[in-house]
Design a protein around this motif. Structure first.
Motif: not given
Length: 144
Positions: A15, A36, A125
């Motif tokens: 992230v 991600q 995600s």
């Protein structure tokens, strides 16, 4: 073969947030879903070296290892391999360099992790990693 198929795909996921609090998602070539950045670990490879390798390959950036904070381990249906689960070790982290689509990555998107996303985001995600990041960053939405 069936036992192999039943095991989750183990990945590491990053992230990466910008100065405005948006986070980076990527879309692989041939997929309509954003995920991600990160990828599969090689046999015997530790999570952070794997993440550093994947970020270099996919985005041309260098992981700032000292910034990495483990958000947790999460599992959901794999969007790019039907019938499989994906299990991610997720890290909030900083990188050196400007991310650019490389290797199998076709598109980048900077999104507000609290939503709405404006792009189709993988369940791993949307339901797990981004909420964990928001909690870590102190930006979780208050209950309505």
């Amino acid at each position: 073969m069936e036992a192999q198929h039943a095991r989750p795909i183990c990945i590491v996921a990053a992230v990466i947030a910008d100065a405005d609090g948006r986070v980076l998602l990527v879309r692989k070539r041939g997929s309509a879903v954003f995920i991600q950045p990160g990828g599969k670990t090689e046999p015997g490879e530790a999570p952070l070296p794997a993440l550093a390798r994947e970020l270099d390959e996919e985005l041309g950036v260098r992981l700032d290892v000292s910034s990495a904070v483990r958000l947790g381990e999460f599992e959901a249906d794999a969007v790019n391999e039907p019938g499989r689960k994906v299990r991610a070790q997720a890290y909030a982290c900083a990188v050196h360099g400007a991310p650019a689509a490389r290797a199998e990555i076709e598109e980048l998107a900077w999104i507000d992790p609290a939503g709405p996303f404006g792009v189709r985001v993988a369940p791993l995600s949307a339901a797990h990693i981004l909420p964990a990041f928001l909690a870590f960053a102190g930006r979780a939405k208050a209950p309505a």
